[in-house]
Scaffold this motif. Structure first.
Motif, PDB file in Angstrom:
ATOM      1  N   GLU A  52      -6.490 -21.041  16.619  1.00  0.00           N
ATOM      2  CA  GLU A  52      -7.685 -21.052  17.474  1.00  0.00           C
ATOM      3  C   GLU A  52      -8.064 -19.594  17.756  1.00  0.00           C
ATOM      4  O   GLU A  52      -7.189 -18.792  18.080  1.00  0.00           O
ATOM      5  N   PRO A  53      -9.373 -19.261  17.625  1.00  0.00           N
ATOM      6  CA  PRO A  53      -9.761 -17.832  17.744  1.00  0.00           C
ATOM      7  C   PRO A  53      -9.867 -17.331  19.184  1.00  0.00           C
ATOM      8  O   PRO A  53     -10.795 -16.603  19.522  1.00  0.00           O
ATOM      9  N   ILE A  54      -8.914 -17.683  20.042  1.00  0.00           N
ATOM     10  CA  ILE A  54      -9.014 -17.357  21.479  1.00  0.00           C
ATOM     11  C   ILE A  54      -9.048 -15.849  21.750  1.00  0.00           C
ATOM     12  O   ILE A  54      -9.742 -15.383  22.656  1.00  0.00           O
ATOM     13  N   SER A  55      -8.332 -15.058  20.909  1.00  0.00           N
ATOM     14  CA  SER A  55      -8.297 -13.608  21.175  1.00  0.00           C
ATOM     15  C   SER A  55      -9.695 -12.991  21.030  1.00  0.00           C
ATOM     16  O   SER A  55     -10.025 -12.011  21.692  1.00  0.00           O
ATOM     17  N   LYS A  56     -10.527 -13.597  20.196  1.00  0.00           N
ATOM     18  CA  LYS A  56     -11.907 -13.090  20.051  1.00  0.00           C
ATOM     19  C   LYS A  56     -12.691 -13.291  21.341  1.00  0.00           C
ATOM     20  O   LYS A  56     -13.555 -12.491  21.682  1.00  0.00           O
ATOM     21  N   TRP A  57     -12.399 -14.393  22.049  1.00  0.00           N
ATOM     22  CA  TRP A  57     -13.143 -14.673  23.290  1.00  0.00           C
ATOM     23  C   TRP A  57     -12.673 -13.752  24.408  1.00  0.00           C
ATOM     24  O   TRP A  57     -13.340 -13.604  25.421  1.00  0.00           O
ATOM     25  N   GLN A  58     -11.492 -13.180  24.242  1.00  0.00           N
ATOM     26  CA  GLN A  58     -10.947 -12.311  25.285  1.00  0.00           C
ATOM     27  C   GLN A  58     -11.376 -10.860  25.103  1.00  0.00           C
ATOM     28  O   GLN A  58     -11.083 -10.024  25.949  1.00  0.00           O
ATOM     29  N   SER A  59     -12.020 -10.558  23.985  1.00  0.00           N
ATOM     30  CA  SER A  59     -12.446  -9.161  23.768  1.00  0.00           C
ATOM     31  C   SER A  59     -13.723  -9.115  22.939  1.00  0.00           C
ATOM     32  O   SER A  59     -13.693  -8.905  21.736  1.00  0.00           O
ATOM     33  N   VAL A  60     -14.833  -9.311  23.647  1.00  0.00           N
ATOM     34  CA  VAL A  60     -16.149  -9.293  22.994  1.00  0.00           C
ATOM     35  C   VAL A  60     -16.736  -7.889  23.158  1.00  0.00           C
ATOM     36  O   VAL A  60     -16.836  -7.386  24.278  1.00  0.00           O
ATOM     37  N   GLU A  61     -17.110  -7.271  22.048  1.00  0.00           N
ATOM     38  CA  GLU A  61     -17.666  -5.909  22.121  1.00  0.00           C
ATOM     39  C   GLU A  61     -19.170  -5.951  22.344  1.00  0.00           C
ATOM     40  O   GLU A  61     -19.875  -6.752  21.731  1.00  0.00           O
ATOM     41  N   SER A  62     -19.651  -5.072  23.226  1.00  0.00           N
ATOM     42  CA  SER A  62     -21.109  -4.978  23.441  1.00  0.00           C
ATOM     43  C   SER A  62     -21.464  -3.544  23.792  1.00  0.00           C
ATOM     44  O   SER A  62     -20.604  -2.759  24.193  1.00  0.00           O
ATOM     45  N   THR A  63     -22.760  -3.212  23.632  1.00  0.00           N
ATOM     46  CA  THR A  63     -23.235  -1.872  23.988  1.00  0.00           C
ATOM     47  C   THR A  63     -24.425  -2.043  24.914  1.00  0.00           C
ATOM     48  O   THR A  63     -25.287  -2.881  24.646  1.00  0.00           O
ATOM     49  N   SER A  64     -24.488  -1.273  26.001  1.00  0.00           N
ATOM     50  CA  SER A  64     -25.616  -1.448  26.928  1.00  0.00           C
ATOM     51  C   SER A  64     -26.880  -0.879  26.294  1.00  0.00           C
ATOM     52  O   SER A  64     -26.816  -0.008  25.419  1.00  0.00           O
ATOM     53  N   SER A  65     -28.039  -1.374  26.761  1.00  0.00           N
ATOM     54  CA  SER A  65     -29.308  -0.983  26.121  1.00  0.00           C
ATOM     55  C   SER A  65     -29.566   0.521  26.256  1.00  0.00           C
ATOM     56  O   SER A  65     -30.197   1.131  25.401  1.00  0.00           O
ATOM     57  N   GLN A  66     -29.054   1.165  27.332  1.00  0.00           N
ATOM     58  CA  GLN A  66     -29.272   2.617  27.514  1.00  0.00           C
ATOM     59  C   GLN A  66     -28.378   3.441  26.585  1.00  0.00           C
ATOM     60  O   GLN A  66     -28.662   4.592  26.302  1.00  0.00           O
ATOM     61  N   ALA A  67     -27.290   2.826  26.126  1.00  0.00           N
ATOM     62  CA  ALA A  67     -26.280   3.632  25.438  1.00  0.00           C
ATOM     63  C   ALA A  67     -26.250   3.392  23.919  1.00  0.00           C
ATOM     64  O   ALA A  67     -25.324   3.830  23.262  1.00  0.00           O
ATOM     65  N   VAL A  68     -27.280   2.735  23.382  1.00  0.00           N
ATOM     66  CA  VAL A  68     -27.251   2.400  21.961  1.00  0.00           C
ATOM     67  C   VAL A  68     -27.053   3.651  21.108  1.00  0.00           C
ATOM     68  O   VAL A  68     -27.717   4.654  21.311  1.00  0.00           O
ATOM     69  N   GLY A  69     -26.124   3.608  20.178  1.00  0.00           N
ATOM     70  CA  GLY A  69     -25.924   4.723  19.256  1.00  0.00           C
ATOM     71  C   GLY A  69     -25.053   5.840  19.780  1.00  0.00           C
ATOM     72  O   GLY A  69     -24.656   6.722  19.039  1.00  0.00           O
ATOM     73  N   SER A  70     -24.750   5.862  21.067  1.00  0.00           N
ATOM     74  CA  SER A  70     -23.954   6.983  21.568  1.00  0.00           C
ATOM     75  C   SER A  70     -22.595   6.523  22.118  1.00  0.00           C
ATOM     76  O   SER A  70     -21.559   6.789  21.527  1.00  0.00           O
ATOM     77  N   ALA A  71     -22.634   5.782  23.213  1.00  0.00           N
ATOM     78  CA  ALA A  71     -21.378   5.471  23.913  1.00  0.00           C
ATOM     79  C   ALA A  71     -20.498   4.500  23.135  1.00  0.00           C
ATOM     80  O   ALA A  71     -20.945   3.826  22.213  1.00  0.00           O
ATOM     81  N   GLN A  72     -19.224   4.462  23.541  1.00  0.00           N
ATOM     82  CA  GLN A  72     -18.266   3.489  23.010  1.00  0.00           C
ATOM     83  C   GLN A  72     -18.701   2.099  23.459  1.00  0.00           C
ATOM     84  O   GLN A  72     -19.204   1.939  24.564  1.00  0.00           O
ATOM     85  N   PRO A  73     -18.513   1.092  22.612  1.00  0.00           N
ATOM     86  CA  PRO A  73     -18.849  -0.246  23.079  1.00  0.00           C
ATOM     87  C   PRO A  73     -17.935  -0.688  24.219  1.00  0.00           C
ATOM     88  O   PRO A  73     -16.802  -0.241  24.316  1.00  0.00           O
ATOM     89  N   THR A  74     -18.481  -1.528  25.103  1.00  0.00           N
ATOM     90  CA  THR A  74     -17.682  -2.106  26.185  1.00  0.00           C
ATOM     91  C   THR A  74     -16.974  -3.338  25.635  1.00  0.00           C
ATOM     92  O   THR A  74     -17.539  -4.071  24.826  1.00  0.00           O
ATOM     93  N   VAL A  75     -15.730  -3.561  26.070  1.00  0.00           N
ATOM     94  CA  VAL A  75     -15.022  -4.763  25.651  1.00  0.00           C
ATOM     95  C   VAL A  75     -14.923  -5.703  26.853  1.00  0.00           C
ATOM     96  O   VAL A  75     -14.447  -5.310  27.913  1.00  0.00           O
ATOM     97  N   SER A  76     -15.448  -6.932  26.700  1.00  0.00           N
ATOM     98  CA  SER A  76     -15.469  -7.884  27.814  1.00  0.00           C
ATOM     99  C   SER A  76     -14.602  -9.098  27.505  1.00  0.00           C
ATOM    100  O   SER A  76     -14.543  -9.556  26.361  1.00  0.00           O
ATOM    101  N   ASN A  77     -13.969  -9.609  28.562  1.00  0.00           N
ATOM    102  CA  ASN A  77     -13.163 -10.819  28.423  1.00  0.00           C
ATOM    103  C   ASN A  77     -14.041 -12.011  28.839  1.00  0.00           C
ATOM    104  O   ASN A  77     -14.146 -12.346  30.010  1.00  0.00           O
TER     105      ASN A  77
END
Ligand code: DCP
Length: 259
Positions: A52-77
């Motif tokens: 079951e792919p549960i570990s994927k649900w515990q670490s979803v990567e995203s980037t805020s609209s202000q930080a596109v292309g620069s900052a590290q992606p945020t990892v959300s559980n």
């Protein structure tokens, strides 16, 4: 190779692929699906478990609209977010978990199963069907998924399964049945952080959803083939993890059912 030789190989490959049975293990949270799946795999070399792919649900990567292309992606559980604020995050979680499950269920079986001596079986922990007919339905009934979100969920779920479902169809379901109180005790014992706030009433609701779908057959299903899938109900209230005698009994039950 000549095209006729290629065709021959492809036909053989297709034959082996169609020999592989697809079985899902269903049951309440913490009932012991992973343990049972591992047990089946260890006892039979023609059985292979897809995790079951549960570990994927515990670490979803995203980037805020202000930080596109620069900052590290945020990892959300997302699993934790869903449990902490179900009204806000249930639809998002159910979308993501079902999409990741769909990917898993559509993956071709591992090569070793294609050369199995007996009947090869690919085992899944849960399925795109329990995502919809247990969890998403439950969240809708609890008011954590709105009527509009539920309509949207069902629309894409039906569409995707109509398009790709023939590759994800199940030949059997193993239902691990246990009282919600037993699942609660196992859930507390394993202590997964995100599930700390889970109440017995929630497991009771999920238990009723399982019974309605797999035992009473009163859940409205939208896929004809799913209504015909054979269901083996296994008594999972007994502690099977450390009892070889119980394990043997359960394994024999499963092997007889699928032989
Ligand atoms: N979950 C959910 N919605 C889904 C699928 C899962 O809310 N569509 C949640 C419930 C659990 C976690 O994800 O908190 C994992 O649930 P499972 O029952 O699938 O897996 P377990 O690890 O609890 O199973 P077991 O202990 O039986 O191996």
């Amino acid at each position: 190779p000549s095209s006729s030789a290629q065709l021959h190989i492809d036909t053989k490959h297709m034959d082996s692929l169609s020999r592989v049975k697809r079985v899902s293990i269903e049951g309440n949270i913490a009932v012991g699906k992973s343990t049972f799946a591992r047990l089946l795999q260890s006892q039979n070399q023609d059985w292979e478990v897809a995790q079951e792919p549960i570990s994927k649900w515990q670490s979803v990567e995203s980037t805020s609209s202000q930080a596109v292309g620069s900052a590290q992606p945020t990892v959300s559980n997302l699993l934790q977010m869903m449990y902490q604020d179900p009204q806000r995050w249930s639809y998002t979680f159910q979308t993501f978990s079902c999409m990741s499950r769909m990917r898993t269920q559509l993956q071709p079986p591992p090569a070793r199963l294609l050369y199995a001596q007996g009947t090869p079986v690919q085992v899944f922990e849960r399925s795109v069907y329990s995502d919809r007919y247990i969890f998403a339905l439950n969240m809708f009934e609890l008011g954590c998924i709105s009527a509009v979100e539920w309509a949207v969920y069902q629309d894409w779920h039906s569409f995707l399964l109509e398009q790709f479902g023939h590759r994800a169809q199940l030949e059997g379901i193993i239902y691990l049945q246990a009282p919600p109180e037993t699942c609660m005790a196992r859930l507390r014992k394993r202590g997964r952080g995100e599930e700390r706030g889970v109440q017995l009433t929630y497991l009771e609701k999920l238990h009723v959803q399982h019974e309605n779908w797999l035992v009473n057959k009163s859940t409205e299903l939208h896929f004809e083939h799913l209504k015909q899938v054979p269901v083996l109900t296994v008594d999972a209230s007994v502690e099977f993890e450390r009892d070889p005698e119980v394990q043997e009994r359960l394994i024999t039950q499963v092997q007889t059912f699928f032989s």
